[in-house]
Design an enzyme around this catalytic site. Structure first.
Site, PDB file in Angstrom:
ATOM      1  N   HIS A 174      -2.526  -3.051  -6.289  1.00 42.78           N
ATOM      2  CA  HIS A 174      -2.955  -3.332  -4.371  1.00 42.78           C
ATOM      3  C   HIS A 174      -4.790  -3.039  -4.373  1.00 42.78           C
ATOM      4  CE1 HIS A 174      -3.437   0.391  -1.273  1.00 42.78           C
ATOM      5  NE2 HIS A 174      -3.826  -0.822  -0.676  1.00 42.78           N
ATOM      6  N   SER A 232       0.820  -1.074   0.076  1.00 38.49           N
ATOM      7  CA  SER A 232      -0.221  -0.545   0.114  1.00 38.49           C
ATOM      8  C   SER A 232       1.051   1.241   0.028  1.00 38.49           C
ATOM      9  CB  SER A 232      -1.135  -0.135   1.255  1.00 38.49           C
ATOM     10  OG  SER A 232      -0.205  -0.104   2.520  1.00 38.49           O
ATOM     11  N   ASN A 249      -3.576   6.503  -0.980  1.00 37.50           N
ATOM     12  CA  ASN A 249      -3.598   6.861   0.844  1.00 37.50           C
ATOM     13  C   ASN A 249      -2.934   7.246   0.428  1.00 37.50           C
ATOM     14  OD1 ASN A 249      -3.859   4.202   1.989  1.00 37.50           O
ATOM     15  ND2 ASN A 249      -2.791   2.682   1.243  1.00 37.50           N
ATOM     16  N   GLU A 305      -5.289  -0.741  -7.637  1.00 40.49           N
ATOM     17  CA  GLU A 305      -4.771   0.065  -8.554  1.00 40.49           C
ATOM     18  C   GLU A 305      -3.315  -0.921  -9.060  1.00 40.49           C
ATOM     19  OE1 GLU A 305      -4.564   4.383  -5.432  1.00 40.49           O
ATOM     20  OE2 GLU A 305      -3.536   2.154  -4.582  1.00 40.49           O
TER      21      GLU A 305
END
Length: 304
Positions: free
Chosen positions: A151, A130, A201, A163
């Site tokens: 991800h 991540s 994130n 992702e």
């Protein structure tokens, strides 16, 4: 005839999947892969961990059946497609390996180096990281063009987003292959550059850290901050409930990695977050975080 290492695999050539790590994320990835029709091999270090991974995958599919998301016949077929092993060598024959181990670059690269020696050169290596850089993982292998980020989001069977993270070394063919694979899982892939935090994130971590800072400085209580963001901003859960779901230890690792990269105060972990991790308050997985899960229903902890 075996392909030369410089030849790119075609998008229809991912037929089998290997997963390193059968924890919360790894077992969720295994579930969506086998349900989508891919024979899936999960690696865990010990038989006890392997047994837990088997149980977690099966439990996830049982929940899907109970909620009407999966037909019983499809459930039986999916269970037959997933295997859990403690032998890393067993993954040498799969087309795509997805790594879902602890967020530590040295540990991940150790896994990749070992697999690099065991797998044929056409095998794609994908990390579920991540926040760590894919380029650093690619550099640890002899197949840098076939190393990519993939991800998933927690809980994997529910969250549609994936992702796809391209390092500077990653080939166009690998990106196309993995993107097509994500769609076959029923996911919606987005392309992200290889910067810690990627898309989601990079935006989410500062928000969660700001919530902790608001609590530290006495802006409001855990309960009221969560309620405010749910009812005032339309979020499905408040920042502290989300922190507890993600894991406070996981967020701390992500924040440290991102602060090291960007040196931006937005990514600096607040002291309260560090204190809670040291105390073992990780969230749902430990039974207590910003909310206390020994209560039914959970109640906001007296923290601040």
């Amino acid at each position: 005839m075996r392909r030369r290492s410089g030849d790119a695999p075609r998008p229809n050539q991912i037929r089998t999947v290997g997963i390193i790590g059968g924890g919360q994320m790894g077992s969720g990835i295994a579930q969506v892969c086998c349900v989508a029709g891919f024979p899936t091999l999960v690696y865990e270090q010990t038989e006890a961990m392997a047994q837990r991974a088997r149980s977690t995958v099966k439990r996830g599919m049982n929940v899907a059946v109970e909620r009407g998301k999966l037909e019983q016949t499809a459930h039986v077929a999916a269970c037959e497609r997933v295997t859990v092993t403690t032998q890393l060598q067993a993954l040498a024959g799969v087309d795509l390996i997805i790594e879902a181990v602890v967020e530590d670059l040295a540990i991940k690269n150790g896994v990749w180096r070992e697999l690099d020696e065991r797998c044929p050169p056409e095998t794609i290596f994908a990390s579920n990281t991540s926040s760590l850089t894919i380029a650093a993982m690619a550099a640890a292998t002899t197949r840098s063009a076939r190393v990519i980020g993939l991800h998933f989001f927690n809980p994997v069977p529910v969250m549609r987003l994936v992702e796809v993270v391209r390092a500077v070394q990653t080939s166009d063919e690998s990106v196309a292959l993995v993107t097509a694979f994500a769609r076959k899982l029923g996911k919606e892939p987005i392309a992200a550059k290889d910067r810690p935090g990627f898309v989601v994130n990079r935006l989410l971590v500062p928000y969660l850290l700001d919530a902790v800072r608001a609590l530290e400085t006495g802006v409001a209580t855990v309960h009221d901050i969560d309620l405010g963001m749910r009812l005032g901003a339309g979020h499905p859960m408040g920042p502290f409930a989300l922190l507890d779901l993600v894991g406070l230890d996981t967020l701390l690792r992500m924040a440290d990695i991102m602060y090291e990269e960007y040196r931006d105060p937005r990514f600096a972990p607040p002291p309260l977050l560090r204190r809670m991790v040291v105390a073992g308050f990780y969230g749902q997985k430990s039974g207590k975080g910003f909310w206390d899960y020994s209560q039914d229903p959970p109640r906001a902890s007296e923290i601040g």
